[in-house]
Design a protein around this motif. Structure first.
Motif, PDB file in Angstrom:
ATOM      1  N   THR A 304       1.001  -1.393  -0.321  1.00 23.81           N
ATOM      2  CA  THR A 304       0.552  -0.351  -0.341  1.00 23.81           C
ATOM      3  C   THR A 304       1.058   1.499  -0.638  1.00 23.81           C
ATOM      4  OG1 THR A 304      -1.482  -1.176   1.597  1.00 23.81           O
ATOM      5  CG2 THR A 304      -1.815   1.594   1.346  1.00 23.81           C
ATOM      6  N   ASP A 305       2.251   1.145   0.846  1.00 21.40           N
ATOM      7  CA  ASP A 305       2.451   2.237   0.712  1.00 21.40           C
ATOM      8  C   ASP A 305       3.214   3.204  -0.077  1.00 21.40           C
ATOM      9  OD1 ASP A 305       4.524   0.198   0.924  1.00 21.40           O
ATOM     10  OD2 ASP A 305       5.367   0.889   2.720  1.00 21.40           O
ATOM     11  N   ASP A 306       4.120   2.127  -0.904  1.00 19.63           N
ATOM     12  CA  ASP A 306       4.780   2.569  -2.105  1.00 19.63           C
ATOM     13  C   ASP A 306       4.100   2.635  -3.360  1.00 19.63           C
ATOM     14  OD1 ASP A 306       7.446   2.281  -1.261  1.00 19.63           O
ATOM     15  OD2 ASP A 306       7.517  -0.226  -1.843  1.00 19.63           O
ATOM     16  N   GLN A 307       2.364   1.645  -3.996  1.00 18.54           N
ATOM     17  CA  GLN A 307       1.629   2.350  -4.629  1.00 18.54           C
ATOM     18  C   GLN A 307       1.016   3.263  -4.371  1.00 18.54           C
ATOM     19  OE1 GLN A 307      -1.387  -1.181  -4.860  1.00 18.54           O
ATOM     20  NE2 GLN A 307      -3.063   0.673  -5.342  1.00 18.54           N
ATOM     21  N   GLN A 308       0.479   4.226  -2.793  1.00 19.20           N
ATOM     22  CA  GLN A 308       0.495   5.530  -2.416  1.00 19.20           C
ATOM     23  C   GLN A 308       1.270   6.491  -3.745  1.00 19.20           C
ATOM     24  OE1 GLN A 308      -0.326   6.026   0.674  1.00 19.20           O
ATOM     25  NE2 GLN A 308      -2.841   4.376   0.925  1.00 19.20           N
ATOM     26  N   THR A 309       2.892   6.307  -3.066  1.00 11.39           N
ATOM     27  CA  THR A 309       4.296   7.301  -3.710  1.00 11.39           C
ATOM     28  C   THR A 309       3.721   6.901  -5.382  1.00 11.39           C
ATOM     29  OG1 THR A 309       5.519   6.622  -1.531  1.00 11.39           O
ATOM     30  CG2 THR A 309       6.269   7.514  -3.792  1.00 11.39           C
ATOM     31  N   PHE A 310       4.048   5.441  -5.753  1.00  7.39           N
ATOM     32  CA  PHE A 310       3.704   5.808  -7.459  1.00  7.39           C
ATOM     33  C   PHE A 310       2.524   5.817  -7.532  1.00  7.39           C
ATOM     34  CE2 PHE A 310       3.956   2.684 -10.747  1.00  7.39           C
ATOM     35  CZ  PHE A 310       5.296   3.167 -11.329  1.00  7.39           C
ATOM     36  N   GLU A 311       1.596   5.476  -7.557  1.00 10.76           N
ATOM     37  CA  GLU A 311       0.273   7.079  -7.734  1.00 10.76           C
ATOM     38  C   GLU A 311       0.282   8.114  -7.949  1.00 10.76           C
ATOM     39  OE1 GLU A 311      -2.712   5.289  -5.524  1.00 10.76           O
ATOM     40  OE2 GLU A 311      -3.109   3.543  -6.784  1.00 10.76           O
ATOM     41  N   ARG A 312       1.644   9.168  -6.904  1.00 10.04           N
ATOM     42  CA  ARG A 312       1.230  10.337  -6.848  1.00 10.04           C
ATOM     43  C   ARG A 312       2.306  10.564  -7.744  1.00 10.04           C
ATOM     44  NH1 ARG A 312       5.388  12.941  -4.654  1.00 10.04           N
ATOM     45  NH2 ARG A 312       6.570  11.745  -3.338  1.00 10.04           N
ATOM     46  N   LEU A 313       3.281   9.783  -7.646  1.00  8.23           N
ATOM     47  CA  LEU A 313       3.865  10.400  -8.607  1.00  8.23           C
ATOM     48  C   LEU A 313       3.617  10.453 -10.584  1.00  8.23           C
ATOM     49  CD1 LEU A 313       7.431   8.040  -7.529  1.00  8.23           C
ATOM     50  CD2 LEU A 313       6.988  10.376  -8.049  1.00  8.23           C
ATOM     51  N   ILE A 314       3.305   9.061 -10.786  1.00  7.72           N
ATOM     52  CA  ILE A 314       2.336   8.738 -12.103  1.00  7.72           C
ATOM     53  C   ILE A 314       1.039  10.141 -12.705  1.00  7.72           C
ATOM     54  CG2 ILE A 314       2.693   6.726 -12.257  1.00  7.72           C
ATOM     55  CD1 ILE A 314       0.067   5.562 -12.071  1.00  7.72           C
ATOM     56  N   GLY A 315       1.034  10.871 -11.252  1.00  2.00           N
ATOM     57  CA  GLY A 315       0.055  12.003 -11.480  1.00  2.00           C
ATOM     58  C   GLY A 315       0.408  12.644 -11.997  1.00  2.00           C
ATOM     59  N   LEU A 316       1.663  13.618 -11.955  1.00  5.23           N
ATOM     60  CA  LEU A 316       2.362  14.367 -11.996  1.00  5.23           C
ATOM     61  C   LEU A 316       2.177  15.262 -13.576  1.00  5.23           C
ATOM     62  CD1 LEU A 316       5.670  13.891 -10.258  1.00  5.23           C
ATOM     63  CD2 LEU A 316       4.314  15.482  -9.284  1.00  5.23           C
ATOM     64  N   PRO A 317       2.801  15.992 -13.498  1.00  7.44           N
ATOM     65  CA  PRO A 317       2.188  17.314 -14.642  1.00  7.44           C
ATOM     66  C   PRO A 317       3.566  16.876 -15.865  1.00  7.44           C
ATOM     67  CG  PRO A 317       2.395  18.786 -13.454  1.00  7.44           C
ATOM     68  CD  PRO A 317       2.319  17.135 -12.657  1.00  7.44           C
ATOM     69  N   ASP A 318       4.604  16.396 -14.864  1.00  7.41           N
ATOM     70  CA  ASP A 318       5.781  16.551 -16.627  1.00  7.41           C
ATOM     71  C   ASP A 318       6.597  15.539 -15.795  1.00  7.41           C
ATOM     72  OD1 ASP A 318       6.592  18.910 -14.423  1.00  7.41           O
ATOM     73  OD2 ASP A 318       5.589  20.913 -15.450  1.00  7.41           O
ATOM     74  N   GLY A 319       8.311  16.024 -16.263  1.00 12.30           N
ATOM     75  CA  GLY A 319       9.069  15.320 -16.225  1.00 12.30           C
ATOM     76  C   GLY A 319       8.748  13.763 -16.188  1.00 12.30           C
ATOM     77  N   ILE A 320      10.488  12.853 -15.652  1.00 13.03           N
ATOM     78  CA  ILE A 320      10.737  11.846 -16.848  1.00 13.03           C
ATOM     79  C   ILE A 320      10.650  10.824 -15.353  1.00 13.03           C
ATOM     80  CG2 ILE A 320      12.402  10.497 -17.378  1.00 13.03           C
ATOM     81  CD1 ILE A 320      12.969  12.046 -18.961  1.00 13.03           C
ATOM     82  N   LEU A 321       9.900   9.287 -15.295  1.00  8.03           N
ATOM     83  CA  LEU A 321       9.534   8.493 -14.413  1.00  8.03           C
ATOM     84  C   LEU A 321      11.052   7.434 -15.054  1.00  8.03           C
ATOM     85  CD1 LEU A 321       9.067   6.783 -12.025  1.00  8.03           C
ATOM     86  CD2 LEU A 321       7.079   6.929 -13.095  1.00  8.03           C
TER      87      LEU A 321
END
Length: 569
Positions: A304-321
């Motif tokens: 759950t904790d990593d999924q919440q972090t990951f969901e926040r990251l892929i919801g960003l408007p720009d940048g590279i993942l």
């Protein structure tokens, strides 16, 4: 001559399955044909095989059972080895103490019952079942691992499999000119069908000096299968090359192709690679099940904790993942899951891939084609004119591609891509090594994620297990600190092919880039310094994330150690 079952006619009469006139007619007909009376009654559909089984049960005072209605436990199956069940045509049903209850077609077969008693060293309690149901149960519970190639050919029926050529424009239409019942075609189809049914991701056909080896990769592990005869090697390879759109006249250079397959209403792609070797051409087929890919983030293996972090990251408007890891670590599947999660009507998503493995609805997917000049960099340049919100780049391979991707991320695009590095912080070093300026890496990168795949414990045969102290020590698991641990291990069952594992999921390390990390990247510090900073921020290593999942009982310590051999805590 009376058949062996003719003693049952009185029981059939007593049970009301036949009338006296029917019996008289059958006896007259049997006298003319020389067949048994019971066989004649069955042939005339006066009675069924189930009626015959009931009569046998009544004759010997034995209970009759219907195997289709039973759910037989793994421990019971294990009590009677597969070769014994097949040889004597019996099916274990229950086990209690020193006895085992078996389903048998003929309870009068005392030789079989005596042989089972001596072979199994158990008391045998017979039950009567229809012989065809016994055969079906043996196939269902024991599987067909020992079946010969000839049996595989017999099992493939016309119309079960349709294979079409979606290769590189071959003019040969093999399907229109070759008899679908030809043994080679049935054998090739059978190899593919068995691999798909066994959840294989790859089929490896490897010519050796005296044999033609066949292996399936199941849950990341290569499992050898019963090989076809060496004399069929050339025919099998030629058949596959034609279907994949390759030249069958060329044996000196590697070739690539693709096969589309429809089986049981499902559409499957096979990516085919042909490589010349000392003893012939080696073929590897990657099975891409278009409908079988799970694209939810939870299925990837996030807690759950990593999924919440990951969901926040892929919801960003720009940048590279960036997702990193070696070949076969599930990077592409993770990227598809990201796209599926953020795919909404108000966002335009374009991907550049080589090849396009899975088709996603609502997403513009571009297939790289070096022949016509549609390279990664050319496609990436053109797609920016399409005004996308989100871009997925199959892999960053060179400076030109990396520069365009980074510039795209700096101009308001969210970019997903992959790199081949062993851990997350090393991705920065890799980008700098291929020529990207450190300040561009620092300003554009939002997060780096490394991943590996480990096998899940089979849910059906999972049982409590105490890992060796050395394995716990290697994973840094302190039993005094982890609280209530739920260590599990699969015992092996027909569902998992006796391996104890079924399916795979990811273990992850997620490095979120903050201002201090950006400064370190700008200063060109070694990856070890970046890794130390990531650890200070709370980044879990691959092995630490794996250890959490071992404690939770979803994988084994042995699996995590195998997948993270090079991990440094």
């Amino acid at each position: 001559m009376a058949a062996k079952d003719d003693y049952l006619v009185d029981n059939l009469l007593d049970l009301g399955f036949i009338t006296q006139p029917q019996l008289t007619d059958a006896q007259a007909a049997a006298g003319e044909t020389g067949e048994g009376v019971v066989d004649t009654l069955v042939a005339r559909k006066v009675i069924t095989v189930k009626n015959v089984a009931a009569a046998k049960a009544a004759a010997f005072g034995v209970e009759m059972i219907e195997l289709a209605d039973l759910r037989i436990e793994d421990e019971v199956i294990a009590a009677v080895p597969r070769h014994i069940a097949k040889k004597y045509r019996v099916m274990p049903v229950y086990q209690h103490g020193g006895s085992v209850t078996i389903a048998i077609g003929d309870p009068s077969d005392l030789d079989t019952l005596d042989s089972l008693h001596h072979l199994l060293r158990l008391e045998i309690e017979p039950r009567v079942a229809v012989e065809e149901e016994i055969d079906s149960a043996i196939a269902r519970y024991y599987g067909g691992a020992d079946d010969s190639v000839g049996k595989m050919i017999q099992d493939i029926t016309e119309g079960e499999v349709e294979i079409g050529n979606i290769g590189k424009g071959s003019a040969v239409d093999d399907g229109a000119t070759v008899d679908a019942d030809a043994p080679i075609i049935k054998l090739v189809n059978g190899l593919i069908v068995e691999a798909f049914k066994g959840r294989a991701s790859d089929i490896h056909l490897e010519p050796l000096s005296k044999s033609f080896r066949v292996r399936y990769r199941i849950d990341g592990m290569l499992i050898e299968q019963k090989p076809p005869p060496k004399r069929l090697q050339a025919s099998i390879i030629a058949r596959l090359k034609i279907q994949a759109g390759m030249s069958i006249a060329e044996h000196r250079i590697p070739q690539d192709g693709r096969i589309n397959m429809h089986m049981g209403g499902k559409s499957i792609d096979l990516r085919v690679s042909c490589l010349p070797t000392n003893h012939g051409e080696s073929i590897v087929m990657r099975i891409l099940d278009k409908e079988g890919l799970k694209l939810g983030l939870p299925e990837l293996g996030f807690f759950t904790d990593d999924q919440q972090t990951f969901e926040r990251l892929i919801g960003l408007p720009d940048g590279i993942l960036l997702v990193t890891g070696p070949t076969g670590s599930g990077k592409t599947t993770t990227l598809y899951a990201c796209l599926n999660y953020i795919n909404r009507p108000d966002r335009k998503i374009i991907t550049v891939e080589d090849p396009v493995e899975y088709v996603l609805s609502g997403i513009n997917q571009v297939q790289v084609s070096e022949i016509v000049g549609l390279t990664f960099s050319a496609a990436l340049r053109s797609m920016l004119r399409q005004a996308p919100n989100i871009i997925m780049l199959g892999e960053i391979r060179d400076l030109e591609t990396a520069t365009i991707a980074i510039n795209a991320s700096l101009t308001g695009h969210l970019v997903f891509s992959t790199l081949h590095t062993n851990d997350a912080p090393s991705a920065v070093t890799r980008l700098v090594d291929i020529g990207v300026k450190p300040f561009l890496v620092a300003s554009s990168t939002r997060a780096l994620m490394a991943q590996r795949l480990v096998r899940k414990i089979c849910k059906r045969c999972a049982a409590p297990f105490e890992p060796p102290e050395a394995e716990l020590r290697a994973l840094g698991i302190d039993l005094t600190k982890v609280g209530k641990a739920n260590f599990q291990k699969g015992k092996g069952c027909p569902d998992c092919g006796k391996s104890g594992h079924r399916g795979r999921f990811g273990i992850f390390e997620i490095f979120v880039i903050d201002d201090e990390a950006r400064k370190l990247i700008y200063d060109k510090v070694p990856s070890s310094v970046l890794r130390a900073r990531a650890r200070e921020m709370g980044m879990r290593t691959l092995r630490e994330d794996g250890a959490r999942k071992v404690v939770a009982g979803v994988t084994t310590a042995e699996e995590v150690i195998r997948a993270t051999t090079g991990d440094i805590n």
